[in-house]
Write a protein that holds these residues in place. Structure first.
Motif, PDB file in Angstrom:
ATOM      1  N   ARG A  88      68.577   8.011  30.613  1.00 30.58           N
ATOM      2  CA  ARG A  88      68.692   9.464  30.480  1.00 30.58           C
ATOM      3  C   ARG A  88      69.476   9.879  29.242  1.00 30.58           C
ATOM      4  O   ARG A  88      69.309  10.978  28.724  1.00 30.58           O
ATOM      5  CB  ARG A  88      69.385  10.036  31.727  1.00 30.58           C
ATOM      6  CG  ARG A  88      68.506  10.014  32.960  1.00 30.58           C
ATOM      7  CD  ARG A  88      69.313  10.363  34.205  1.00 30.58           C
ATOM      8  NE  ARG A  88      70.026  11.613  34.066  1.00 30.58           N
ATOM      9  CZ  ARG A  88      69.482  12.811  34.273  1.00 30.58           C
ATOM     10  NH1 ARG A  88      68.217  12.911  34.611  1.00 30.58           N
ATOM     11  NH2 ARG A  88      70.207  13.899  34.142  1.00 30.58           N
ATOM     12  N   GLY A  89      70.345   8.999  28.741  1.00 29.63           N
ATOM     13  CA  GLY A  89      71.101   9.319  27.539  1.00 29.63           C
ATOM     14  C   GLY A  89      70.345   9.062  26.263  1.00 29.63           C
ATOM     15  O   GLY A  89      70.884   9.258  25.168  1.00 29.63           O
ATOM     16  N   GLY A  90      69.100   8.621  26.373  1.00 26.84           N
ATOM     17  CA  GLY A  90      68.287   8.351  25.192  1.00 26.84           C
ATOM     18  C   GLY A  90      68.443   6.943  24.657  1.00 26.84           C
ATOM     19  O   GLY A  90      67.874   6.617  23.605  1.00 26.84           O
ATOM     20  N   PHE A  91      69.192   6.081  25.332  1.00 29.70           N
ATOM     21  CA  PHE A  91      69.383   4.717  24.859  1.00 29.70           C
ATOM     22  C   PHE A  91      68.159   3.863  25.193  1.00 29.70           C
ATOM     23  O   PHE A  91      67.631   3.923  26.306  1.00 29.70           O
ATOM     24  CB  PHE A  91      70.649   4.108  25.461  1.00 29.70           C
ATOM     25  CG  PHE A  91      71.912   4.665  24.890  1.00 29.70           C
ATOM     26  CD1 PHE A  91      72.420   4.161  23.690  1.00 29.70           C
ATOM     27  CD2 PHE A  91      72.588   5.699  25.519  1.00 29.70           C
ATOM     28  CE1 PHE A  91      73.581   4.673  23.139  1.00 29.70           C
ATOM     29  CE2 PHE A  91      73.755   6.225  24.974  1.00 29.70           C
ATOM     30  CZ  PHE A  91      74.252   5.709  23.775  1.00 29.70           C
ATOM     31  N   LEU A  92      67.734   3.080  24.217  1.00 29.10           N
ATOM     32  CA  LEU A  92      66.553   2.244  24.367  1.00 29.10           C
ATOM     33  C   LEU A  92      66.927   0.927  25.038  1.00 29.10           C
ATOM     34  O   LEU A  92      67.950   0.334  24.726  1.00 29.10           O
ATOM     35  CB  LEU A  92      65.922   1.949  23.003  1.00 29.10           C
ATOM     36  CG  LEU A  92      65.798   3.105  22.006  1.00 29.10           C
ATOM     37  CD1 LEU A  92      65.047   2.635  20.768  1.00 29.10           C
ATOM     38  CD2 LEU A  92      65.117   4.303  22.644  1.00 29.10           C
ATOM     39  N   ALA A 113      62.981  -4.709  13.613  1.00 29.66           N
ATOM     40  CA  ALA A 113      61.581  -4.846  14.021  1.00 29.66           C
ATOM     41  C   ALA A 113      61.438  -4.583  15.517  1.00 29.66           C
ATOM     42  O   ALA A 113      60.430  -4.029  15.972  1.00 29.66           O
ATOM     43  CB  ALA A 113      61.064  -6.240  13.667  1.00 29.66           C
ATOM     44  N   ARG A 114      62.453  -4.970  16.278  1.00 26.37           N
ATOM     45  CA  ARG A 114      62.425  -4.724  17.728  1.00 26.37           C
ATOM     46  C   ARG A 114      62.453  -3.232  18.016  1.00 26.37           C
ATOM     47  O   ARG A 114      61.777  -2.742  18.928  1.00 26.37           O
ATOM     48  CB  ARG A 114      63.622  -5.409  18.373  1.00 26.37           C
ATOM     49  CG  ARG A 114      63.628  -5.455  19.891  1.00 26.37           C
ATOM     50  CD  ARG A 114      62.630  -6.464  20.398  1.00 26.37           C
ATOM     51  NE  ARG A 114      62.734  -6.672  21.816  1.00 26.37           N
ATOM     52  CZ  ARG A 114      62.725  -7.855  22.404  1.00 26.37           C
ATOM     53  NH1 ARG A 114      62.622  -8.956  21.671  1.00 26.37           N
ATOM     54  NH2 ARG A 114      62.801  -7.966  23.714  1.00 26.37           N
ATOM     55  N   ILE A 115      63.233  -2.489  17.236  1.00 28.51           N
ATOM     56  CA  ILE A 115      63.278  -1.035  17.402  1.00 28.51           C
ATOM     57  C   ILE A 115      61.924  -0.426  17.056  1.00 28.51           C
ATOM     58  O   ILE A 115      61.399   0.437  17.787  1.00 28.51           O
ATOM     59  CB  ILE A 115      64.391  -0.435  16.526  1.00 28.51           C
ATOM     60  CG1 ILE A 115      65.770  -0.927  16.992  1.00 28.51           C
ATOM     61  CG2 ILE A 115      64.321   1.088  16.542  1.00 28.51           C
ATOM     62  CD1 ILE A 115      66.908  -0.511  16.092  1.00 28.51           C
ATOM     63  N   ASP A 116      61.320  -0.863  15.948  1.00 27.16           N
ATOM     64  CA  ASP A 116      59.996  -0.357  15.573  1.00 27.16           C
ATOM     65  C   ASP A 116      58.975  -0.652  16.666  1.00 27.16           C
ATOM     66  O   ASP A 116      58.124   0.197  16.993  1.00 27.16           O
ATOM     67  CB  ASP A 116      59.538  -1.000  14.259  1.00 27.16           C
ATOM     68  CG  ASP A 116      60.368  -0.549  13.065  1.00 27.16           C
ATOM     69  OD1 ASP A 116      60.986   0.529  13.161  1.00 27.16           O
ATOM     70  OD2 ASP A 116      60.399  -1.281  12.054  1.00 27.16           O
ATOM     71  N   GLU A 117      59.061  -1.851  17.227  1.00 32.48           N
ATOM     72  CA  GLU A 117      58.134  -2.238  18.281  1.00 32.48           C
ATOM     73  C   GLU A 117      58.303  -1.336  19.503  1.00 32.48           C
ATOM     74  O   GLU A 117      57.325  -0.957  20.152  1.00 32.48           O
ATOM     75  CB  GLU A 117      58.362  -3.703  18.663  1.00 32.48           C
ATOM     76  CG  GLU A 117      57.444  -4.218  19.744  1.00 32.48           C
ATOM     77  CD  GLU A 117      57.795  -5.632  20.164  1.00 32.48           C
ATOM     78  OE1 GLU A 117      56.907  -6.323  20.707  1.00 32.48           O
ATOM     79  OE2 GLU A 117      58.958  -6.060  19.967  1.00 32.48           O
ATOM     80  N   TRP A 118      59.559  -0.989  19.820  1.00 35.59           N
ATOM     81  CA  TRP A 118      59.803  -0.108  20.958  1.00 35.59           C
ATOM     82  C   TRP A 118      59.101   1.235  20.756  1.00 35.59           C
ATOM     83  O   TRP A 118      58.424   1.730  21.660  1.00 35.59           O
ATOM     84  CB  TRP A 118      61.306   0.109  21.141  1.00 35.59           C
ATOM     85  CG  TRP A 118      61.644   0.870  22.401  1.00 35.59           C
ATOM     86  CD1 TRP A 118      62.016   0.357  23.593  1.00 35.59           C
ATOM     87  CD2 TRP A 118      61.621   2.307  22.570  1.00 35.59           C
ATOM     88  NE1 TRP A 118      62.225   1.351  24.509  1.00 35.59           N
ATOM     89  CE2 TRP A 118      61.985   2.565  23.913  1.00 35.59           C
ATOM     90  CE3 TRP A 118      61.318   3.378  21.744  1.00 35.59           C
ATOM     91  CZ2 TRP A 118      62.063   3.862  24.434  1.00 35.59           C
ATOM     92  CZ3 TRP A 118      61.387   4.671  22.259  1.00 35.59           C
ATOM     93  CH2 TRP A 118      61.762   4.901  23.586  1.00 35.59           C
ATOM     94  N   PHE A 119      59.246   1.822  19.569  1.00 37.39           N
ATOM     95  CA  PHE A 119      58.620   3.127  19.310  1.00 37.39           C
ATOM     96  C   PHE A 119      57.098   3.026  19.347  1.00 37.39           C
ATOM     97  O   PHE A 119      56.418   3.930  19.852  1.00 37.39           O
ATOM     98  CB  PHE A 119      59.094   3.689  17.968  1.00 37.39           C
ATOM     99  CG  PHE A 119      60.439   4.362  18.046  1.00 37.39           C
ATOM    100  CD1 PHE A 119      60.543   5.667  18.507  1.00 37.39           C
ATOM    101  CD2 PHE A 119      61.596   3.696  17.670  1.00 37.39           C
ATOM    102  CE1 PHE A 119      61.791   6.297  18.588  1.00 37.39           C
ATOM    103  CE2 PHE A 119      62.832   4.307  17.744  1.00 37.39           C
ATOM    104  CZ  PHE A 119      62.936   5.611  18.213  1.00 37.39           C
TER     105      PHE A 119
END
Length: 503
Positions: A88-92, A113-119
């Motif tokens: 709920r706080g926006g944390f991935l 790259a992991r962050i890009d993959e999440w999006f």
């Protein structure tokens, strides 16, 4: 006595080296992010909740006290709909527990790259996402009720009231039906519902309530003290789960004194998230291993219910064996309990085979048919009959006469059995398949010589007490169970068994 003051100050060279190592990893990570376009917006190394924050406008990366051994927290700074793998706080949610080997986030390019993959996956709606049943993780704003709600076969109660009983910290469903108002029988009132397929996680209690077909009815029942526990079933593709919410009764500390029904209804009952789990047999059998579906129809006969035999029986029942007969004529003594499966003085003086039968028959996950036999195995004709009747016979007697009789019977009839034993005070353990499969050679004999340890005797026992440690018994039992299950499933670990010298 060593003075701990210097250690507390970090004056010990080892402490300083450790602090330098942690600080280096932190600074190196920050510098690499800065070189890739992140701005350092906060850097507090004096024990604040967040040591450092860096942002590139799309996400904020937060290094907390556990870094580098805890992954950086990453918060989305863009407006995106609520989805899986985000709180709920926006944390991935970037790293599951199985993804943390080697601290992969320390390689900054892999981390980004992991962050890009999440999006990318979030934009696509997580098409390949495993249907994890962790809806509780998305209701983290609710206070936690430490009681444990246990349930089974919720489908039969869907859209109906249930009666529950609280015993200690456990709450269990007793049967269906409402509870009479002002009941003094100690029941809790519950309701079971189903929100069906969950495509996005709920944002909180209000969101969850809006997804219920009978949300208003349930809310009124909660406020009127007709529901103490709400069980919400849900589905993610072919997987089904449930969460439990409780509604503890109470008044705010500053509430004015009131009487009767008005007192109960004036204070809105706030939902709490309770620990919960299914008691369905299928849920409890998930951890039995892939062999469970095969060995559920197998019959095994274990001769010897001492320390090793009792733990072999335990492993087979946990693995899902269909039928198990345990044979031993000896009585359990208090001294046996250090190594034996039975570790309760209430069992002292009872037959070992019967004690193991009782323990294993009362396992909640087990459908194994367990029997016991309290006689000695001495008749040659019976040995042959056992080998022909059961899928596998296990010798855990450490009695050379029994082992030899079974070995001769197996060699004559062509039926196989397994003998397992510990030798040399637990420094050697072996499992022999007799006769070896496909004409293989038997495993070689033990070569370690017994130590010259002083014999110890227990009152009432005419033989010296073996100093074999409990961990050796557990290891030998696990090794035996692995070979037994392999034979029962047609995938033997080896043709002749296994011999392990621990030195």
């Amino acid at each position: 006595m060593a003075d701990t003051t210097d250690r507390a100050r970090g004056d010990d060279p080892a402490d300083a080296a450790w602090e330098d190592h942690v600080a280096y990893e932190r600074e190196n990570f920050i510098n690499q992010l800065v070189r890739r376009g992140f701005n350092l917006t906060r850097d507090n190394s004096q024990g604040a909740k967040s040591d450092a924050e860096l942002t590139d406008g799309r996400v904020t990366v937060i290094l907390e006290d556990g870094f580098p051994y805890s992954a950086p927290r990453v918060r989305s700074d863009t407006v995106t709909p609520m989805s899986w793998h985000r709180d709920r706080g926006g944390f991935l949610c970037l790293y599951a527990s199985l993804d943390r080997d080697g601290l992969p986030w320390l390689t900054v390019d892999q981390f980004l790259a992991r962050i890009d993959e999440w999006f990318e996956k979030n934009e696509a709606g997580w098409p390949d996402d495993p249907p994890a049943l962790d809806l509780e993780a998305y209701l983290d704003e609710l206070p936690i009720d430490p009681r444990y709600v246990l349930y089974a076969d919720l489908a039969r109660y869907t859209d109906d009231y249930v009666r529950l009983r609280e015993v200690g910290t456990q709450i269990r469903i007793v049967d269906d039906g409402k509870i009479a108002k002002n009941s003094t029988k100690g029941f809790l009132s519950g309701y079971v519902t189903d929100i069906g397929e969950v495509t996005t996680p709920p944002l909180g209690w209000d969101d969850l309530l809006s997804r219920l077909d009978e949300g208003e009815k349930i809310q009124r029942a909660v406020q009127n003290h007709r529901v103490d526990v709400l069980l919400v079933q849900y589905r993610r593709r072919d997987q089904r789960g449930a969460i439990a919410l409780t509604f503890p009764t109470g008044n705010p500390p500053a509430a004015p004194p009131m009487k009767g029904k008005a007192k109960r209804n004036r204070f809105g009952r706030k939902p709490h998230l309770a620990l919960s789990a299914s008691m369905d047999e299928s849920a409890m059998r998930l951890r039995s291993g892939n062999s469970a579906s095969v060995i559920k129809d197998k019959k095994v006969y274990v001769v010897g219910a001492g320390a090793l035999g009792s733990h072999i029986c335990d492993a087979l029942v946990r693995a899902g064996i269909g039928e198990l007969t345990i044979r031993d004529h000896q009585i359990l003594t208090p001294g046996n309990m250090t190594r034996h499966l039975a570790a309760n003085l209430a069992y002292a003086g009872h037959l070992k085979a019967r004690v193991v039968e009782v323990i294993l028959s009362n396992r909640p996950y087990s459908r194994t048919k367990v029997h016991h036999n309290a006689t000695t195995l001495t008749r040659p004709a019976e040995a042959v009959d056992l080998l022909r009747t059961y899928d596998l016979v296990i010798d855990a007697t450490a009695d050379g006469s029994v082992t030899t009789m079974l070995e001769d019977a197996a060699n004559v009839t062509g039926n196989h059995f397994v003998t397992s034993c510990l030798q040399n005070e637990g420094r050697s353990m072996r499992i022999d398949v007799v006769p070896p499969l496909d004409g293989a050679d038997p495993i070689p004999p033990t070569t370690i010589q017994p130590s010259a340890a002083r014999n110890m005797f227990e009152a009432g026992c005419g033989e010296p007490v073996s100093p074999t440690p409990p961990h050796a018994v557990a290891e030998a039992a696990a090794m035996a169970a692995r070979h037994i299950i392999g034979l029962l499933t047609g995938a033997p670990e080896s043709a002749a068994g296994e011999h392990r010298d621990l030195g």
